[in-house]
Scaffold this motif. Structure first.
Motif, PDB file in Angstrom:
ATOM      1  N   THR A   1       0.818  -1.307  -0.003  1.00  0.00           N
ATOM      2  CA  THR A   1       0.000   0.104   0.116  1.00  0.00           C
ATOM      3  C   THR A   1       0.910   1.367  -0.070  1.00  0.00           C
ATOM      4  OG1 THR A   1       0.050  -0.082   2.476  1.00  0.00           O
ATOM      5  CG2 THR A   1      -1.946  -1.103   1.399  1.00  0.00           C
TER       6      THR A   1
ATOM      7  N   MET B   1       1.691   3.454  -2.302  1.00  0.00           N
ATOM      8  CA  MET B   1       2.805   3.562  -3.445  1.00  0.00           C
ATOM      9  C   MET B   1       2.605   4.783  -3.980  1.00  0.00           C
ATOM     10  SD  MET B   1       4.797   1.073  -3.187  1.00  0.00           S
ATOM     11  CE  MET B   1       5.647   0.923  -4.845  1.00  0.00           C
ATOM     12  N   ASP B   2       1.415   5.635  -3.652  1.00  0.00           N
ATOM     13  CA  ASP B   2       1.247   7.114  -4.370  1.00  0.00           C
ATOM     14  C   ASP B   2       2.140   7.953  -3.532  1.00  0.00           C
ATOM     15  OD1 ASP B   2      -0.440   6.024  -2.328  1.00  0.00           O
ATOM     16  OD2 ASP B   2      -1.226   7.979  -2.043  1.00  0.00           O
TER      17      ASP B   2
ATOM     18  N   THR C   1      -2.651   2.710  -4.079  1.00  0.00           N
ATOM     19  CA  THR C   1      -2.066   4.052  -4.608  1.00  0.00           C
ATOM     20  C   THR C   1      -3.068   5.291  -4.391  1.00  0.00           C
ATOM     21  OG1 THR C   1      -3.383   3.865  -6.697  1.00  0.00           O
ATOM     22  CG2 THR C   1      -1.263   3.014  -6.746  1.00  0.00           C
TER      23      THR C   1
ATOM     24  N   ASP D   1      -8.409   3.233  -5.616  1.00  0.00           N
ATOM     25  CA  ASP D   1      -7.066   3.490  -5.608  1.00  0.00           C
ATOM     26  C   ASP D   1      -6.097   1.981  -5.622  1.00  0.00           C
ATOM     27  OD1 ASP D   1      -7.338   6.186  -6.268  1.00  0.00           O
ATOM     28  OD2 ASP D   1      -7.127   6.607  -4.096  1.00  0.00           O
TER      29      ASP D   1
ATOM     30  N   GLU E   1      -4.407  -1.122  -7.863  1.00  0.00           N
ATOM     31  CA  GLU E   1      -3.927  -1.490  -9.507  1.00  0.00           C
ATOM     32  C   GLU E   1      -3.206  -2.839  -9.166  1.00  0.00           C
ATOM     33  OE1 GLU E   1      -1.079   1.346 -10.775  1.00  0.00           O
ATOM     34  OE2 GLU E   1      -2.040   2.971 -10.251  1.00  0.00           O
TER      35      GLU E   1
END
Ligand SMILES: Nc1nc2c(ncn2[C@@H]2O[C@H](COP(=O)(O)OP(=O)(O)OP(=O)(O)O)[C@@H](O)[C@H]2O)c(=O)[nH]1
Ligand SMILES: [Mg+2]
Length: 449
Positions: free
Chosen positions: A250, A252-253, A277, A283, A285
């Motif tokens: 988690t 990763m944004d 993300t 969010d 992927e």
């Protein structure tokens, strides 16, 4: 050093040192390998794995031929990239389970890493894929955990089961799974659990007991991408208590490069399936190993680099084309050449990158016709005898008829292929020493009268 991005940072350092070295020799390669080893080892990646990986990189770096027009350095970066990608699994994961069976996923992880958010995201994602999904909140520690899940999934038509006030996670999970599968006819059931730290023995014990009782089909570990090198030890501790089958990384944004995830993969042998993300329900992927490693290596234009190398490798087969001039280029080579080009992507894009000065500006529809033809040509080739393939000049009209019938195409199609082949052959002979110059009709899909 900040442990958060240490793996990514260390690999980047090793790479930038390598890139700035004046040349490439055995020592420079060794230095790069040592840098990568160090990065992986301080990130708790298993020693044996590190050794295997470095051996592969070393072997390939020292033995693989460098395609013309590419530097040895670029080639080595590509090798490092490919080996790291293969560590994570080449292909993005595809979620497919039998819709007629019940599939329970138990989600575990450290406090605050994003389990509850991920459960909601995943439920929503799977529902969109057509699964009938239900969610159980078996977190008895965080106050409001059930409410949090319900709010996240508000209006999504996904049942959420919870028993506020109940202190036994096993009771909730068992009742929840029964309710969702019997009453709601859910096919996929996600069980959110309490966040725990690897040193909290009682909670690790609870997780184990829960697993033994509900026997999930899959245990998913949620890992915060910013955790860095501790990820390996955490993942290992979880894996010891209950076998981890998959990982979701988690956040990763954020500035996370997710280097720790690599250690987690190494420690558990599980694959990363998805990445988170953002905080919103959408969010999430599917994990793409190539994009992930690209980000980790932090090479600005890795994609550009890899593409240049692919094109350069194609140039190698252009060398093969030269055998044409000496008369050894067969019809089979001719078609293989086009097939290889096609593998790289749309012909137009590839052709525009090849250093062919005489290449005319081709209309898209012409190229599409050529692409469509390649399959046809392959079929024609299959209907030829080995002798015909080697010496196409022996193919007369009766042979053309036979070949056309055998491959289900028209005689005109067979003639067209022979014509294109002869054209290229003639052309190559005449421009033996001059740069590449392809006449416009080389790519024409129409038969020349
Ligand atoms: N930016 C970002 N934030 C995330 C992501 N996933 C979760 N979060 C945030 O991280 C925080 C913790 O998320 P939770 O889902 O409550 O984490 P948890 O693991 O269930 O926490 P506990 O139940 O307390 O163990 C929340 O503020 C989430 O919005 C993500 O992918 N990106
Ligand atoms: Mg939670």
């Amino acid at each position: 050093m900040n442990p958060i991005t240490s793996l990514g940072e260390l690999i980047k350092q090793a790479i930038s040192k390598f890139m700035s070295a004046p040349g490439v020799d055995k020592n420079v390669v060794e230095e790069l390998i040592r840098g990568i080893q160090r990065a992986l080892l301080v990130s708790d990646v298993n020693v044996e794995l590190v050794m295997k990986l470095s051996e592969k990189i070393r072997n390939r770096a020292l033995t693989e031929k460098v395609p013309p027009g590419i530097s040895k350095k670029d080639q080595i970066i590509k090798i490092v990239y490919e080996e790291l990608v293969s560590l994570l699994g080449e292909k993005p994961y595809k979620f497919t389970i039998d819709k007629s069976k019940q599939y329970v996923i138990m989600v575990v992880g450290i406090q605050g890493h994003g389990k509850t958010t991920t459960v909601a995201k995943l439920a929503n994602y799977l529902k969109k894929l057509g699964y009938s999904v239900g969610v159980v909140c078996a977190d008895t520690f965080r106050t409001g955990a059930y409410e949090q899940l319900r709010q996240l999934l508000d209006g999504r038509d996904i049942p959420v089961y919870g028993m506020p006030g109940e202190h036994d996670a096993i009771t909730i999970a068992t009742k929840g799974i029964e309710y969702l599968s019997k009453q709601q006819k859910c096919n996929v059931i996600l069980v959110d659990t309490a966040g725990r730290h690897k040193d909290q023995q009682s909670l690790m014990q609870e997780m184990k007991a829960l697993e033994e009782k509900i026997k999930p089909n899959e245990i998913m570990l949620v890992l915060d991408g910013t955790i860095g090198q501790q990820a390996g030890t955490h993942a290992e501790a979880f894996h010891k208590a209950t076998p981890i089958g998959s990982i979701i990384v988690t956040k990763m944004d954020t500035s996370a490069k997710g280097g720790g995830a690599l250690s987690a993969v190494a420690a558990t042998g599980a694959q990363i399936r998805f990445i988170g993300t953002g905080e919103k329900l959408e969010d999430i992927e599917v994990f793409n190993p190539q994009g992930f490693i690209g980000r980790l290596l932090g090479i600005g234009d890795l994609e550009g680099l890899l593409e240049r190398i692919k094109i350069a490798e194609l140039e190698l087969s252009k060398e093969k084309l030269k055998s044409f001039t000496s008369g050894t280029f067969t019809l089979e080579d001719f078609i293989k050449q086009f097939k290889e080009m096609k593998k790289l992507g749309p012909l137009k894009k590839i052709l525009s990158k090849l250093p062919l000065p005489g290449l005319p500006n081709l209309p898209d529809e012409e190229l599409e016709k050529v692409e469509a033809q390649i399959e046809k040509w392959s079929a024609i080739l299959l209907s030829m005898t080995p002798e015909e393939r080697e010496n196409p000049h022996i193919i007369d009209s009766s042979r053309i008829r036979r070949i056309a019938r055998g491959s289900g195409v028209t005689e005109k199609d067979v003639k067209h292929l022979l014509q294109q082949y002869n054209l290229l052959k003639r052309m190559m002979k005449s421009i033996k020493r001059s740069p590449w110059k392809l006449p416009k009709h080389m790519f024409s899909a129409e038969l020349e009268e």
